[in-house]
Design a protein around this motif. Sequence first.
Motif, PDB file in Angstrom:
ATOM      1  N   SER A 268     -32.176 -48.112 -57.205  1.00  0.00           N
ATOM      2  CA  SER A 268     -32.033 -47.878 -58.641  1.00  0.00           C
ATOM      3  C   SER A 268     -32.452 -46.462 -59.031  1.00  0.00           C
ATOM      4  CB  SER A 268     -32.870 -48.887 -59.430  1.00  0.00           C
ATOM      5  OG  SER A 268     -34.234 -48.775 -59.084  1.00  0.00           O
ATOM      6  N   GLU A 269     -33.297 -45.827 -58.196  1.00  0.00           N
ATOM      7  CA  GLU A 269     -33.726 -44.464 -58.506  1.00  0.00           C
ATOM      8  C   GLU A 269     -32.548 -43.490 -58.486  1.00  0.00           C
ATOM      9  OE1 GLU A 269     -36.896 -43.658 -59.365  1.00  0.00           O
ATOM     10  OE2 GLU A 269     -37.225 -45.806 -59.306  1.00  0.00           O
ATOM     11  N   ASN A 274     -30.548 -43.037 -64.347  1.00  0.00           N
ATOM     12  CA  ASN A 274     -31.939 -42.684 -64.052  1.00  0.00           C
ATOM     13  C   ASN A 274     -32.103 -41.198 -63.754  1.00  0.00           C
ATOM     14  OD1 ASN A 274     -32.824 -45.229 -64.458  1.00  0.00           O
ATOM     15  ND2 ASN A 274     -33.221 -45.731 -62.319  1.00  0.00           N
ATOM     16  N   ARG A 275     -31.148 -40.651 -62.994  1.00  0.00           N
ATOM     17  CA  ARG A 275     -31.216 -39.216 -62.680  1.00  0.00           C
ATOM     18  C   ARG A 275     -31.120 -38.386 -63.964  1.00  0.00           C
ATOM     19  NH1 ARG A 275     -29.923 -37.913 -57.321  1.00  0.00           N
ATOM     20  NH2 ARG A 275     -30.379 -35.774 -57.921  1.00  0.00           N
ATOM     21  N   LYS A 277     -31.862 -39.384 -67.063  1.00  0.00           N
ATOM     22  CA  LYS A 277     -33.069 -39.597 -67.860  1.00  0.00           C
ATOM     23  C   LYS A 277     -34.219 -38.743 -67.332  1.00  0.00           C
ATOM     24  CE  LYS A 277     -36.081 -43.389 -69.378  1.00  0.00           C
ATOM     25  NZ  LYS A 277     -36.383 -44.831 -69.217  1.00  0.00           N
ATOM     26  N   GLU A 278     -34.368 -38.714 -66.013  1.00  0.00           N
ATOM     27  CA  GLU A 278     -35.427 -37.924 -65.382  1.00  0.00           C
ATOM     28  C   GLU A 278     -35.220 -36.434 -65.670  1.00  0.00           C
ATOM     29  OE1 GLU A 278     -37.139 -37.041 -60.859  1.00  0.00           O
ATOM     30  OE2 GLU A 278     -35.338 -38.244 -61.151  1.00  0.00           O
TER      31      GLU A 278
END
Length: 317
Positions: A268-269, A274-275, A277-278
Amino acid sequence: ETFEMLIRLAENYTSTLFCNAYRNMAAEATIRVQEFFTDVGLFIFGTDVSTEEFVNRFFDTLFPVVYNHVINPGLTDISLEYAECLRTVRRDIRPFGNIPKKAIGQMGRSLLPSRTFLQALNLGTEVINTTDHLHFSKDCGRALLRMQYCPHCQGLILSKPCMGYCLNVIRGCLANMAEVDIHWRGYIQSLEELSSAMRGTYDIEHVLLNFHSLVNDAVVQARINGPELSEQVNKVCGPPVRKPTQSPGCSFDQNKYNQRLKIFSRDSEETLANRRKEFISHLRLYRAFYGGLADHLCGNELAAADGLPCWNGEDVV
């Protein structure tokens, strides 16, 4: 790289659908799938192609394959000329119902923000690279020289400039850089808004990874309406003209991709959401980068700490 991996994953999902559910036409259909996702990649990475046109082209070229193997299957394949006739009439007889229109809507609303996001990242890189190589004026050079080395003439080698003196000099040197500040802040705000718009129903991951479901619905609809479609095709293209060859079965190597797909889908990372958002959360930390550059340089490197003796341009105070 995450966008590229996502496109390959969606392509593999769609090719696997044909291998598992429509094996007899998988070899031909997989070629159409590859062409479609090549167009998706070209659009996302900035080529001037129309989402409506390449979605329509996919369903145009898929129809002869579906007709040959699902609607009106025979011992041999239809001729190239007959396939071309089917391709040209697909939009008129609508064998896949509203599915192509739905796909056009989804692709347009999910791919365009992603394309814009990537273009914005390239713009940000350009700004950073440009401001990384600014040439300072002679006045700035002289002011820096006075600030850092004049105390050496009095034997004051360890004395750093006072904070106020340092800020005046560095802000003067970085005056052009400060002009970038308001635009940089606006740029980051726009990226945040764009990233927010990429969530939900039209999130590119959701749309691309579920494209195979839309394709399946389209084939099922064509199969259900098979007799009626055959009648319509006969009126326009005539009865099927066949050639003495038979399409090969599934040539898509599922095993080659299965492990990679499992790793990607479980990690999920590594999802694009997620990418993104990070990345945005990291970028927020640098919202005031250009406006606060002088404070950063003086506070961390150039100026003396509070309470310590410092050089004010004329003496140690």
